[in-house]
Design a protein around this motif. Sequence first.
Motif, PDB file in Angstrom:
ATOM      1  N   ARG A  13      -4.258  24.394  59.471  1.00  0.00           N
ATOM      2  CA  ARG A  13      -4.155  25.116  58.202  1.00  0.00           C
ATOM      3  C   ARG A  13      -2.922  26.016  58.197  1.00  0.00           C
ATOM      4  O   ARG A  13      -2.238  26.142  57.181  1.00  0.00           O
ATOM      5  CB  ARG A  13      -5.428  25.932  57.960  1.00  0.00           C
ATOM      6  CG  ARG A  13      -6.642  25.075  57.643  1.00  0.00           C
ATOM      7  CD  ARG A  13      -7.923  25.888  57.673  1.00  0.00           C
ATOM      8  NE  ARG A  13      -7.992  26.846  56.584  1.00  0.00           N
ATOM      9  CZ  ARG A  13      -8.423  26.561  55.366  1.00  0.00           C
ATOM     10  NH1 ARG A  13      -8.809  25.327  55.067  1.00  0.00           N
ATOM     11  NH2 ARG A  13      -8.472  27.488  54.437  1.00  0.00           N
ATOM     12  N   TRP A  14      -2.650  26.642  59.317  1.00  0.00           N
ATOM     13  CA  TRP A  14      -1.442  27.475  59.403  1.00  0.00           C
ATOM     14  C   TRP A  14      -0.184  26.616  59.272  1.00  0.00           C
ATOM     15  O   TRP A  14       0.788  27.024  58.632  1.00  0.00           O
ATOM     16  CB  TRP A  14      -1.410  28.262  60.701  1.00  0.00           C
ATOM     17  CG  TRP A  14      -0.105  28.997  60.881  1.00  0.00           C
ATOM     18  CD1 TRP A  14       0.877  28.739  61.770  1.00  0.00           C
ATOM     19  CD2 TRP A  14       0.350  30.110  60.105  1.00  0.00           C
ATOM     20  NE1 TRP A  14       1.917  29.617  61.612  1.00  0.00           N
ATOM     21  CE2 TRP A  14       1.615  30.470  60.591  1.00  0.00           C
ATOM     22  CE3 TRP A  14      -0.201  30.844  59.044  1.00  0.00           C
ATOM     23  CZ2 TRP A  14       2.351  31.526  60.056  1.00  0.00           C
ATOM     24  CZ3 TRP A  14       0.543  31.897  58.505  1.00  0.00           C
ATOM     25  CH2 TRP A  14       1.802  32.230  59.014  1.00  0.00           C
ATOM     26  N   GLU A  15      -0.186  25.445  59.856  1.00  0.00           N
ATOM     27  CA  GLU A  15       0.976  24.555  59.740  1.00  0.00           C
ATOM     28  C   GLU A  15       1.215  24.172  58.278  1.00  0.00           C
ATOM     29  O   GLU A  15       2.362  24.060  57.841  1.00  0.00           O
ATOM     30  CB  GLU A  15       0.771  23.300  60.589  1.00  0.00           C
ATOM     31  CG  GLU A  15       1.955  22.348  60.590  1.00  0.00           C
ATOM     32  CD  GLU A  15       3.248  22.998  61.032  1.00  0.00           C
ATOM     33  OE1 GLU A  15       4.309  22.611  60.499  1.00  0.00           O
ATOM     34  OE2 GLU A  15       3.214  23.903  61.899  1.00  0.00           O
ATOM     35  N   THR A  30      -7.765  35.364  64.015  1.00  0.00           N
ATOM     36  CA  THR A  30      -6.743  35.520  65.037  1.00  0.00           C
ATOM     37  C   THR A  30      -7.393  36.055  66.314  1.00  0.00           C
ATOM     38  O   THR A  30      -8.281  36.896  66.260  1.00  0.00           O
ATOM     39  CB  THR A  30      -5.613  36.444  64.572  1.00  0.00           C
ATOM     40  OG1 THR A  30      -4.618  36.525  65.593  1.00  0.00           O
ATOM     41  CG2 THR A  30      -6.114  37.843  64.267  1.00  0.00           C
ATOM     42  N   LYS A  38      -8.085  25.416  62.060  1.00  0.00           N
ATOM     43  CA  LYS A  38      -7.378  26.651  61.711  1.00  0.00           C
ATOM     44  C   LYS A  38      -5.892  26.587  62.061  1.00  0.00           C
ATOM     45  O   LYS A  38      -5.061  27.149  61.356  1.00  0.00           O
ATOM     46  CB  LYS A  38      -8.056  27.837  62.409  1.00  0.00           C
ATOM     47  CG  LYS A  38      -9.461  28.110  61.887  1.00  0.00           C
ATOM     48  CD  LYS A  38     -10.068  29.349  62.492  1.00  0.00           C
ATOM     49  CE  LYS A  38     -10.455  29.150  63.941  1.00  0.00           C
ATOM     50  NZ  LYS A  38     -11.589  28.231  64.086  1.00  0.00           N
ATOM     51  N   CYS A  90      -7.031  30.993  58.679  1.00  0.00           N
ATOM     52  CA  CYS A  90      -6.141  30.194  59.517  1.00  0.00           C
ATOM     53  C   CYS A  90      -5.897  30.947  60.821  1.00  0.00           C
ATOM     54  O   CYS A  90      -6.340  32.071  60.995  1.00  0.00           O
ATOM     55  CB  CYS A  90      -4.810  29.933  58.793  1.00  0.00           C
ATOM     56  SG  CYS A  90      -3.924  31.455  58.390  1.00  0.00           S
ATOM     57  N   ARG A  91      -5.203  30.294  61.730  1.00  0.00           N
ATOM     58  CA  ARG A  91      -4.814  30.948  62.985  1.00  0.00           C
ATOM     59  C   ARG A  91      -3.296  30.931  63.061  1.00  0.00           C
ATOM     60  O   ARG A  91      -2.696  29.967  63.508  1.00  0.00           O
ATOM     61  CB  ARG A  91      -5.429  30.230  64.187  1.00  0.00           C
ATOM     62  CG  ARG A  91      -5.085  30.912  65.519  1.00  0.00           C
ATOM     63  CD  ARG A  91      -5.952  30.382  66.638  1.00  0.00           C
ATOM     64  NE  ARG A  91      -7.346  30.748  66.444  1.00  0.00           N
ATOM     65  CZ  ARG A  91      -8.371  30.158  67.054  1.00  0.00           C
ATOM     66  NH1 ARG A  91      -8.154  29.163  67.894  1.00  0.00           N
ATOM     67  NH2 ARG A  91      -9.604  30.546  66.830  1.00  0.00           N
ATOM     68  N   PRO A  92      -2.665  31.982  62.610  1.00  0.00           N
ATOM     69  CA  PRO A  92      -1.210  31.973  62.521  1.00  0.00           C
ATOM     70  C   PRO A  92      -0.529  32.019  63.877  1.00  0.00           C
ATOM     71  O   PRO A  92      -1.033  32.625  64.829  1.00  0.00           O
ATOM     72  CB  PRO A  92      -0.909  33.244  61.718  1.00  0.00           C
ATOM     73  CG  PRO A  92      -2.082  34.137  61.986  1.00  0.00           C
ATOM     74  CD  PRO A  92      -3.262  33.234  62.142  1.00  0.00           C
ATOM     75  N   LEU A 137       5.087  34.071  61.974  1.00  0.00           N
ATOM     76  CA  LEU A 137       4.814  35.143  61.036  1.00  0.00           C
ATOM     77  C   LEU A 137       5.836  36.267  61.177  1.00  0.00           C
ATOM     78  O   LEU A 137       6.306  36.835  60.187  1.00  0.00           O
ATOM     79  CB  LEU A 137       3.398  35.677  61.269  1.00  0.00           C
ATOM     80  CG  LEU A 137       2.822  36.630  60.217  1.00  0.00           C
ATOM     81  CD1 LEU A 137       2.874  36.024  58.829  1.00  0.00           C
ATOM     82  CD2 LEU A 137       1.392  37.002  60.585  1.00  0.00           C
TER      83      LEU A 137
END
Length: 404
Positions: free
Chosen positions: A102-104, A159, A99, A130-132, A137
Amino acid sequence: MPTSNCTYGLRELLVKVLKRNTKRIDQSSGDEISEMASVTKEDRISSLPWDVLDGILVRLPLKEVVRTSILSSRWRRKWTGISQFVIDDKCIPSRISDKVARWESIMEILRQVQLHHTGPIEKFKLAAYCRPDHSDLDQWIHFLADKGLKEFILQEFDTIKRFNLPFCLFSCPLLNRLELFGCRIKPSSEAIGFKSLANLHLNEVCVTGGTLECPSLACVDIGLRARVVPRLFGSEGGKLIRVIGCLHAIKKLSLSSAILVFLGNNGVPDKLPALLPHLSVLELKDVQLDSLTEVLVCVCIFRSAPNLEELHLSVASTTVYYRPAADFLITKLSNHYFEQLKVANIRAVQNVQTETILIQLLLAHSPVLKRMTIVHYGGRIFPTEVLEQSVPASKDVEFFNLCV
């Protein structure tokens, strides 16, 4: 630009999308684009006005738009200038499962946009698992706030803690649609005023430290789980009046069971001091008809919406008959008529007496009702004898009695 199968394929795709979706385009541009489908020696699509090309690209998945960068040097940065960015799981390579990683991958897209974008960004939607990084953000939203933003949508993403939404978002003068999930809004002590907001969807959102006032809203959807105890629209008394009573322009309202309980905590009037004359569609989700508080709030809204045309109500699973709630329904709705109600959908019916009372009251007090749909959960339909015993106020009503 050199002609290639890839280029011609893109040209064909863009022409098809434009023909299908673009409605406002002058006739001369339309003729030019149609001619391009048969042209293989000249790249004329790149010469289209940017507003026309943008209108084509925003109708494609973002992943496909990014792929246009390989066509030529002229297309390398074009994708970064589009006016709408919808980022979902399709934008992330399937091989990336972590996750954080995926945010990257998402941030790489956002960094390229920030470096090269010119012009407005009217819509941003994030709906990816994802895990922002909240600081990333936050910085991105500050970037959007100066871009003429009209729609901002944060749907479910994984999150650990709630994201504190930057207050700069609410100063966007053109913001028309706002959908949030799992966020916290911490304004100053002053009220949050939305000048252009017409559509508001809040799911698991906490508003703390101020009040939320949106008198021009046309569509509102507020979802809340029972375990969450938020402070929405301020925490003082008169919640129902303060939250619903100020939505004078609202046309569609959707509320969950938990928000009904929250709104009814500090007392519920028979009807709101100011009616909701434009409310035509009401959706009430997972209502507990054995809860007097929830029934009080529902009836208050019914009596405050004289022009209600559609009622969509799902019932929470229960086998309990609670007489005070049933008696209140009979007392308050026996002299109330749904003068404009045309459609009534009652879902997840369990054959509890309170449900039967509500259905019979709707039938008897809706003189222009066209369709009533009853969906019974449990493998058998709602008893037909109950409907046969009822005398509908409308001669034109059709019944749809279903089971799942």
